[in-house]
Design a protein around this motif. Structure first.
Motif, PDB file in Angstrom:
ATOM      1  N   LEU A 243       1.186  -1.143   0.221  1.00  0.00           N
ATOM      2  CA  LEU A 243       0.178   0.639  -0.138  1.00  0.00           C
ATOM      3  C   LEU A 243       0.517   1.520   0.189  1.00  0.00           C
ATOM      4  N   HIS A 244       1.866   1.303   0.815  1.00  0.00           N
ATOM      5  CA  HIS A 244       2.333   3.061   1.010  1.00  0.00           C
ATOM      6  C   HIS A 244       3.956   2.912   0.161  1.00  0.00           C
ATOM      7  N   VAL A 245       4.228   1.857  -0.738  1.00  0.00           N
ATOM      8  CA  VAL A 245       5.348   2.218  -2.299  1.00  0.00           C
ATOM      9  C   VAL A 245       4.530   2.298  -3.186  1.00  0.00           C
ATOM     10  N   GLU A 246       4.107   3.602  -3.356  1.00  0.00           N
ATOM     11  CA  GLU A 246       3.708   3.964  -4.853  1.00  0.00           C
ATOM     12  C   GLU A 246       4.911   3.955  -5.597  1.00  0.00           C
ATOM     13  N   THR A 247       4.144   3.497  -7.046  1.00  0.00           N
ATOM     14  CA  THR A 247       4.984   3.023  -7.711  1.00  0.00           C
ATOM     15  C   THR A 247       4.968   3.702  -8.805  1.00  0.00           C
ATOM     16  N   ARG A 248       6.025   3.949 -10.227  1.00  0.00           N
ATOM     17  CA  ARG A 248       6.401   4.542 -10.978  1.00  0.00           C
ATOM     18  C   ARG A 248       7.102   3.964 -12.064  1.00  0.00           C
ATOM     19  N   LEU A 249       6.420   3.067 -13.186  1.00  0.00           N
ATOM     20  CA  LEU A 249       8.008   3.207 -14.815  1.00  0.00           C
ATOM     21  C   LEU A 249       8.339   3.926 -15.016  1.00  0.00           C
ATOM     22  N   VAL A 250       9.802   4.399 -15.348  1.00  0.00           N
ATOM     23  CA  VAL A 250       9.664   6.335 -16.574  1.00  0.00           C
ATOM     24  C   VAL A 250      10.812   5.294 -17.474  1.00  0.00           C
ATOM     25  N   GLY A 251       9.874   6.091 -18.480  1.00  0.00           N
ATOM     26  CA  GLY A 251      11.035   5.217 -20.455  1.00  0.00           C
ATOM     27  C   GLY A 251      12.003   6.223 -19.726  1.00  0.00           C
ATOM     28  N   PRO A 252      13.171   5.332 -20.830  1.00  0.00           N
ATOM     29  CA  PRO A 252      14.235   6.143 -21.149  1.00  0.00           C
ATOM     30  C   PRO A 252      14.182   7.940 -21.894  1.00  0.00           C
ATOM     31  N   ASP A 253      13.154   7.480 -22.393  1.00  0.00           N
ATOM     32  CA  ASP A 253      12.819   9.565 -22.355  1.00  0.00           C
ATOM     33  C   ASP A 253      12.135  10.227 -21.158  1.00  0.00           C
ATOM     34  N   GLY A 254      12.308   9.149 -19.842  1.00  0.00           N
ATOM     35  CA  GLY A 254      11.240  10.383 -19.270  1.00  0.00           C
ATOM     36  C   GLY A 254      10.051   9.681 -19.232  1.00  0.00           C
ATOM     37  N   SER A 255       9.023   9.360 -19.676  1.00  0.00           N
ATOM     38  CA  SER A 255       7.491   9.150 -19.634  1.00  0.00           C
ATOM     39  C   SER A 255       7.559   7.843 -19.544  1.00  0.00           C
ATOM     40  N   GLU A 256       6.270   8.124 -18.753  1.00  0.00           N
ATOM     41  CA  GLU A 256       5.602   7.589 -17.646  1.00  0.00           C
ATOM     42  C   GLU A 256       5.217   6.059 -18.314  1.00  0.00           C
TER      43      GLU A 256
END
Length: 549
Positions: A366-379
């Motif tokens: 729950l408390h581990v908010e996550t995102r994936l960021v590509g090589p160009d900086g886009s999510e």
């Protein structure tokens, strides 16, 4: 409108008093050369209060750093609990660091007192002349007079015996009212490149993390559980096990320095261990021992959480099929306290779907908010296909390093983990590689972890590590470094054919090296920088039966 809830801080001292009162039947078992020794949670709580009084006699009256150079045992657990509760900051020193790194972290943390196990006292004494801030050394167990003299350094430091020091103190102590955001423990990264970096956990972050660790989406701990804490207490906050056990009433079995497969299996059998935490190399050794000793009884063991590096699926399946033990993947790092995910499959899944979840690193907490960021900086989307660098934030994620700026590691409040991976729509994370280890071949990425896991499924392969090496045509290509099982004969063509049924043909390595042991870091991961350097220096005997595709 504000809530009507009381503002009571989350503090380590609450764990001590709670566990010592409501779980008198739970115990800490420390393994020794002559077998186990036991203390109830009530006795541990009393020793924590004695420890707090002892720290005051040593001049610890604030947030001084208290180092530990110790194995997993009762005394180390008491320090884990009692030092932060008394208002000081516990610094768990990784005993596997190089001497220069050990000196660096002791000085960088400004350790005032260091507690050391007697079996580690002599090597630690050799470091102290380079650590002028250490004023007291407390030894857990007897040591020869010459070791005591070396620790004292000609009167520069006072040397104390742990048991004698505590026994001279009362078992009552008025715990200070602290800010829950104050530093409680600190741990340094393993320092695979440059100096180790310090992460300081707070009382609040540790208790929130422990709540997740003890819960049903992680270790499912309760007062009937008996947890074997194989993962060192100096490694990434011990994966939260010490605090989670005290919170839930789970008894702890501490292996001390007896980390070989035979004593670990003996502990599991004798103490009816139900769960634990370990790195893959340890569990590989346990599996080999069990296969060679069918009389061993580990039927009490239900689950073991594995972290530190990816667990080969073959290891998961072997424990599941042959011994009924569930190997749970966990993902995290020193900077994340460390658990961020645990791979428990959703109810009702079976067959390939079940194992797809189990092979992942697990569902986000729950408390581990996550995102994936590509090589160009886009999510990147959570579609189980898009890949990017994993960035996280949350109440048990560090936002900086102690006394060190590292702006490349932090991105607008997010921690850049350096791991590359994907996410399913329902929040299951799959780590495909470390950013520094992913192999960039002809504009495409090859996961070294995927190749390693596939190779370690071969019955002749004991260990396998894969690294990218320079290639004139494709920029980089994979080099497979393999440790064969006992009696196995190197056969590159057989291993290549085996891989071609499990990964894309263009990903199969052309270069192979067979070694007796894969070098490892201080926390048990494959040390790929050492392998890359060995290849560059010509120190590896490399077979290349085919040209690059």
């Amino acid at each position: 409108m504000r809530s009507t809830m009381q503002n009571v801080p989350l503090l380590t001292s609450r764990l001590i008093e709670y566990a010592g009162t409501v779980y008198p039947g739970s115990e800490v078992v420390t393994w020794g050369a002559d077998g186990p020794r036991r203390s109830s949670f009530t006795d541990v709580a009393k020793d924590c209060r004695r420890l707090a009084n002892a720290l005051r006699t040593l001049g610890v009256d604030g947030d001084q750093r208290i180092g530990t150079f110790m194995w997993n045992n009762e005394e180390h657990l008491e320090l884990y609990l009692g030092v932060p509760a008394a208002g000081a900051v516990l610094h768990t020193i990784n005993i596997r660091l190089f001497p220069q790194q050990l000196v660096y972290v002791v000085n960088h943390a400004e350790d005032h007192v260091v507690f050391v196990d007697n079996s580690l006292a002599q090597p630690f004494a050799a470091l102290l002349d380079h650590a002028p801030l250490v004023q007291h050394v407390v030894v857990n167990g007897p040591v020869p007079d010459e070791v005591t003299r070396a620790l004292a350094g000609g009167g520069k430091r006072q040397v104390h015996d742990y048991r004698t020091l505590l026994d001279a103190q009362p078992d009552t102590f008025a715990w200070p009212e602290l800010d829950e955001n104050d530093g409680a423990l600190m741990c340094y990264t393993s320092g695979t490149t440059g100096n180790p970096k310090g992460v300081v956990y707070s009382h609040r972050s540790n208790l929130l993390h422990a709540t997740f660790c003890a819960g049903s989406n992680a270790l499912s701990l309760n007062q009937n559980a008996r947890a074997l804490s194989i993962v060192p207490l100096f490694h990434a906050n011990a994966w939260g096990l010490p605090y989670a056990a005290m919170l839930s009433g789970a008894s702890l079995v501490m292996p001390d320095r007896f980390l070989q497969a035979e004593p670990l299996v003996t502990m599991i059998e004798a103490e009816k261990v139900t769960c634990g935490g370990a790195v893959p190399t340890i569990m590989t050794g346990v599996l080999e021992y069990l296969d060679a000793h069918p009389e061993a009884d580990v039927s009490s063991l239900g689950e073991v959480i594995i972290g530190g590096s990816a667990c080969p699926p073959a290891l998961m399946h072997a424990f599941h099929d042959r011994y009924g033990v569930t190997i749970l993947h966990g993902w995290g790092m020193t900077e994340t306290s460390p658990l961020g995910t645990v791979a428990i499959a959703p109810v009702g899944t079976q067959g390939e779907e079940y194992w797809r979840y189990r092979h992942s690193q697990g569902r986000l907490a729950l408390h581990v908010e996550t995102r994936l960021v590509g090589p160009d900086g886009s999510e990147q989307p959570w579609d189980d296909e898009a890949v990017g660098e994993i960035e996280v934030r949350g109440p048990w994620i560090t936002g900086s390093y102690y006394r060190e700026e590292d702006p490349e590691k932090f991105d607008d409040g997010w921690l850049r983990t350096g791991d590359i991976g994907s996410l399913t729509p329902d929040g299951y994370l799959t780590v495909t590689d470390r950013a520094k280890d992913v192999i960039k071949s002809g504009g495409e990425w090859i996961s070294s972890i995927d190749l390693e896991n596939a190779l370690m499924g071969h019955p002749a392969v004991h260990e396998a590590s894969v690294v990218g090496v320079p290639d004139d045509k494709w920029g980089e290509r994979p080099l497979a470094v393999v440790v064969l099982g006992e009696g196995a004969v190197p056969d590159v063509e057989e291993l290549r054919a085996y891989l071609q049924t499990r990964v894309a043909r263009w990903q199969v390595p052309e270069r192979w090296a067979f070694v007796t042991e894969v070098p490892k870091t201080s926390v048990g991961k494959f040390d790929k920088k050492v392998l890359r350097a060995a290849y560059a220096d010509g120190a590896l005997t490399v077979e290349q039966p085919v040209t690059t595709p």
